[in-house]
Write a protein that holds these residues in place. Structure first.
Motif, mmCIF file in Angstrom:
data_model
loop_
_atom_site.group_PDB
_atom_site.id
_atom_site.type_symbol
_atom_site.label_atom_id
_atom_site.label_comp_id
_atom_site.label_asym_id
_atom_site.label_seq_id
_atom_site.Cartn_x
_atom_site.Cartn_y
_atom_site.Cartn_z
ATOM 1 N N LYS A 184 -10.257 -4.109 16.689
ATOM 2 C CA LYS A 184 -9.610 -3.955 17.996
ATOM 3 C C LYS A 184 -8.110 -4.220 17.903
ATOM 4 O O LYS A 184 -7.320 -3.612 18.623
ATOM 5 C CB LYS A 184 -10.250 -4.904 19.004
ATOM 6 N N ARG A 185 -7.719 -5.126 17.013
ATOM 7 C CA ARG A 185 -6.319 -5.535 16.897
ATOM 8 C C ARG A 185 -5.476 -4.519 16.122
ATOM 9 O O ARG A 185 -4.268 -4.396 16.354
ATOM 10 C CB ARG A 185 -6.271 -6.907 16.198
ATOM 11 N N THR A 186 -6.112 -3.809 15.195
ATOM 12 C CA THR A 186 -5.396 -2.872 14.323
ATOM 13 C C THR A 186 -5.449 -1.459 14.899
ATOM 14 O O THR A 186 -6.543 -0.941 15.144
ATOM 15 C CB THR A 186 -6.031 -2.868 12.910
ATOM 16 N N PRO A 187 -4.303 -0.802 15.119
ATOM 17 C CA PRO A 187 -4.328 0.554 15.658
ATOM 18 C C PRO A 187 -5.217 1.514 14.865
ATOM 19 O O PRO A 187 -5.867 2.385 15.450
ATOM 20 C CB PRO A 187 -2.855 0.971 15.605
ATOM 21 N N ALA A 188 -5.248 1.369 13.523
ATOM 22 C CA ALA A 188 -6.101 2.248 12.713
ATOM 23 C C ALA A 188 -7.583 1.937 12.889
ATOM 24 O O ALA A 188 -8.443 2.730 12.507
ATOM 25 C CB ALA A 188 -5.725 2.131 11.233
ATOM 26 N N GLY A 189 -7.898 0.753 13.434
ATOM 27 C CA GLY A 189 -9.272 0.426 13.791
ATOM 28 C C GLY A 189 -10.199 0.092 12.650
ATOM 29 O O GLY A 189 -11.422 0.217 12.782
ATOM 30 N N ARG A 190 -9.658 -0.361 11.524
ATOM 31 C CA ARG A 190 -10.531 -0.665 10.380
ATOM 32 C C ARG A 190 -9.815 -1.543 9.359
ATOM 33 O O ARG A 190 -8.608 -1.745 9.435
ATOM 34 C CB ARG A 190 -10.961 0.636 9.686
ATOM 35 N N TRP A 191 -10.598 -2.020 8.380
ATOM 36 C CA TRP A 191 -10.047 -2.685 7.206
ATOM 37 C C TRP A 191 -9.355 -1.650 6.321
ATOM 38 O O TRP A 191 -9.759 -0.484 6.284
ATOM 39 C CB TRP A 191 -11.158 -3.352 6.387
ATOM 40 N N GLY A 192 -8.351 -2.082 5.578
ATOM 41 C CA GLY A 192 -7.721 -1.205 4.611
ATOM 42 C C GLY A 192 -8.511 -1.154 3.316
ATOM 43 O O GLY A 192 -9.278 -2.081 2.998
ATOM 44 N N ARG A 193 -8.351 -0.061 2.582
ATOM 45 C CA ARG A 193 -8.952 0.073 1.253
ATOM 46 C C ARG A 193 -7.840 -0.130 0.221
ATOM 47 O O ARG A 193 -6.746 0.427 0.371
ATOM 48 C CB ARG A 193 -9.586 1.455 1.087
ATOM 49 N N VAL A 194 -8.116 -0.904 -0.822
ATOM 50 C CA VAL A 194 -7.050 -1.283 -1.755
ATOM 51 C C VAL A 194 -6.349 -0.066 -2.362
ATOM 52 O O VAL A 194 -5.150 -0.128 -2.668
ATOM 53 C CB VAL A 194 -7.575 -2.217 -2.866
ATOM 54 N N GLU A 195 -7.056 1.031 -2.521
ATOM 55 C CA GLU A 195 -6.439 2.227 -3.080
ATOM 56 C C GLU A 195 -5.305 2.747 -2.192
ATOM 57 O O GLU A 195 -4.409 3.460 -2.663
ATOM 58 C CB GLU A 195 -7.485 3.330 -3.267
ATOM 59 N N TYR A 197 5.358 -2.577 5.091
ATOM 60 C CA TYR A 197 4.050 -3.022 5.586
ATOM 61 C C TYR A 197 3.055 -1.871 5.520
ATOM 62 O O TYR A 197 3.303 -0.786 6.063
ATOM 63 C CB TYR A 197 4.161 -3.533 7.023
ATOM 64 N N VAL A 198 1.959 -2.108 4.824
ATOM 65 C CA VAL A 198 0.859 -1.141 4.741
ATOM 66 C C VAL A 198 -0.318 -1.817 5.439
ATOM 67 O O VAL A 198 -1.110 -2.535 4.818
ATOM 68 C CB VAL A 198 0.528 -0.795 3.274
ATOM 69 N N ASP A 199 -0.385 -1.638 6.756
ATOM 70 C CA ASP A 199 -1.241 -2.530 7.561
ATOM 71 C C ASP A 199 -1.995 -1.841 8.682
ATOM 72 O O ASP A 199 -2.502 -2.507 9.578
ATOM 73 C CB ASP A 199 -0.381 -3.650 8.141
ATOM 74 N N GLY A 200 -2.058 -0.514 8.657
ATOM 75 C CA GLY A 200 -2.762 0.185 9.712
ATOM 76 C C GLY A 200 -2.110 0.059 11.075
ATOM 77 O O GLY A 200 -2.711 0.370 12.091
ATOM 78 N N GLY A 201 -0.855 -0.420 11.081
ATOM 79 C CA GLY A 201 -0.102 -0.520 12.329
ATOM 80 C C GLY A 201 -0.162 -1.864 13.031
ATOM 81 O O GLY A 201 0.400 -2.029 14.110
ATOM 82 N N ILE A 235 14.824 -4.535 -5.473
ATOM 83 C CA ILE A 235 13.817 -5.564 -5.228
ATOM 84 C C ILE A 235 13.318 -5.403 -3.808
ATOM 85 O O ILE A 235 14.080 -5.505 -2.837
ATOM 86 C CB ILE A 235 14.390 -6.988 -5.416
ATOM 87 N N ASN A 236 12.032 -5.114 -3.676
ATOM 88 C CA ASN A 236 11.431 -4.886 -2.363
ATOM 89 C C ASN A 236 10.089 -5.598 -2.255
ATOM 90 O O ASN A 236 9.533 -6.063 -3.251
ATOM 91 C CB ASN A 236 11.257 -3.383 -2.129
ATOM 92 N N GLY A 237 9.591 -5.662 -1.043
ATOM 93 C CA GLY A 237 8.301 -6.283 -0.804
ATOM 94 C C GLY A 237 7.279 -5.261 -0.353
ATOM 95 O O GLY A 237 7.599 -4.334 0.406
ATOM 96 N N LEU A 238 6.061 -5.416 -0.823
ATOM 97 C CA LEU A 238 4.927 -4.612 -0.364
ATOM 98 C C LEU A 238 3.989 -5.565 0.374
ATOM 99 O O LEU A 238 3.504 -6.533 -0.221
ATOM 100 C CB LEU A 238 4.218 -3.948 -1.546
ATOM 101 N N ALA A 239 3.786 -5.306 1.657
ATOM 102 C CA ALA A 239 3.043 -6.256 2.493
ATOM 103 C C ALA A 239 1.738 -5.646 2.989
ATOM 104 O O ALA A 239 1.741 -4.876 3.955
ATOM 105 C CB ALA A 239 3.906 -6.690 3.673
ATOM 106 N N PRO A 240 0.619 -5.981 2.345
ATOM 107 C CA PRO A 240 -0.670 -5.476 2.817
ATOM 108 C C PRO A 240 -1.065 -6.129 4.135
ATOM 109 O O PRO A 240 -0.761 -7.300 4.394
ATOM 110 C CB PRO A 240 -1.647 -5.892 1.701
ATOM 111 N N GLY A 241 -1.768 -5.352 4.950
ATOM 112 C CA GLY A 241 -2.401 -5.906 6.127
ATOM 113 C C GLY A 241 -3.740 -6.505 5.730
ATOM 114 O O GLY A 241 -3.841 -7.187 4.708
ATOM 115 N N TYR A 242 -4.766 -6.226 6.486
ATOM 116 C CA TYR A 242 -6.091 -6.774 6.186
ATOM 117 C C TYR A 242 -6.873 -5.767 5.336
ATOM 118 O O TYR A 242 -7.257 -4.695 5.810
ATOM 119 C CB TYR A 242 -6.835 -7.095 7.476
#
Length: 256
Positions: A213-224, A247-251, A185-192
């Motif tokens: 500016k807040r996210t190291p990857a510098g963008r919104w995530g894509r659901v894929e 956490y899948v959140d671009g950092g 049992i684990n959690g998958l935590a999307p960022g923005y």
């Protein structure tokens, strides 16, 4: 076992709650692409049938089950029906969720009640109902969809953050109780992510500028971009991963 088959979901039956659109639908499509048979869930039969038709166009024969994940009686009945009419559930993704934004001092009581029912109660109800069968078989995968808000607060969404914090700890508690029965049992935590639920924020130039500016990857995530993490947590590749929040959140959670 080492190799691509480690990530195979062939012959696995996966129930994904809240999967008529958005992240849930994308995860259902992703799991199906890796061999799983998927069951779409929601409360709106028309939207679910539209989702099933979209998957059929891709060659995926999905099942549909309409039930309210916040109603424990409906959940138990639906899970029993699935086990009897389709087969044992190998994978559960607790994805159903909602958001409500308002100043905390004015947050409506009915919205708080609904947030808890959809975001927290459903994880317990569906998790319990499915886990009882998994425990009897000595194996199973449960992935609870957490959030960057399981770890971080932001103005205007304190109640939502509270529910996602609860899902994080419920995930750890489930692993503590059920790992000995062969469950992971684990959690998958999307960022923005640019989803329907976040459409107002995506269209808000000031918010998007702040996020970039807040996210190291510098963008919104894509659901894929959530699919790979989900497949990992649902496959044999994560056989010794338990109680973890991925956490899948671009950092963004790496930054203070």
């Amino acid at each position: 076992m080492i190799g691509p088959s480690l990530f195979s979901l062939k012959d696995r039956l996966a129930l994904i709650t809240g999967s008529s659109a958005g992240i849930g639908f994308t995860l259902a499509r992703g799991l199906a692409a890796h061999g799983a048979t998927v069951i779409l869930n929601g409360r709106d039969k028309r939207r679910l049938e539209t989702a099933r038709a979209s998957l059929a166009d891709l060659g995926v024969n999905a099942h549909v089950r309409v039930f309210d994940v916040g109603d424990s009686g409906e959940v138990r009945q639906a899970v029993e029906d699935i086990n009897q009419s389709i087969g044992p559930i190998d994978i559960l993704i607790n994805n159903a969720g909602m958001q409500y934004r308002a100043p905390l001092e004015d947050f409506p009581e009915d919205a708080w009640t609904q947030l808890k029912a959809v975001n927290v109660d459903s994880v317990l109800y569906v998790g319990q109902a499915v886990a009882r069968h998994m425990i009897a078989r000595g194996k199973g995968k449960i992935v609870n969809i957490c959030s960057v808000q399981s770890e971080l607060a932001r103005t205007g969404i304190a109640p939502y953050a509270a529910t996602k914090g609860a899902v994080k700890m419920l995930t750890k508690g489930m692993a503590t109780d059920w790992a000995k029965h062969g469950l992971q049992i684990n959690g998958l935590a999307p960022g923005y992510f640019a989803t329907e639920m976040n459409s107002a924020l995506v269209q808000d130039g000031d918010f998007t500028s702040w996020l970039e500016k807040r996210t190291p990857a510098g963008r919104w995530g894509r659901v894929e971009e959530l699919v790979g993490a989900a497949v990992f947590l649902c496959s044999d590749a994560s056989s010794f991963v338990n109680g973890h929040i991925l956490y899948v959140d671009g950092g963004i959670t790496s930054c203070v």
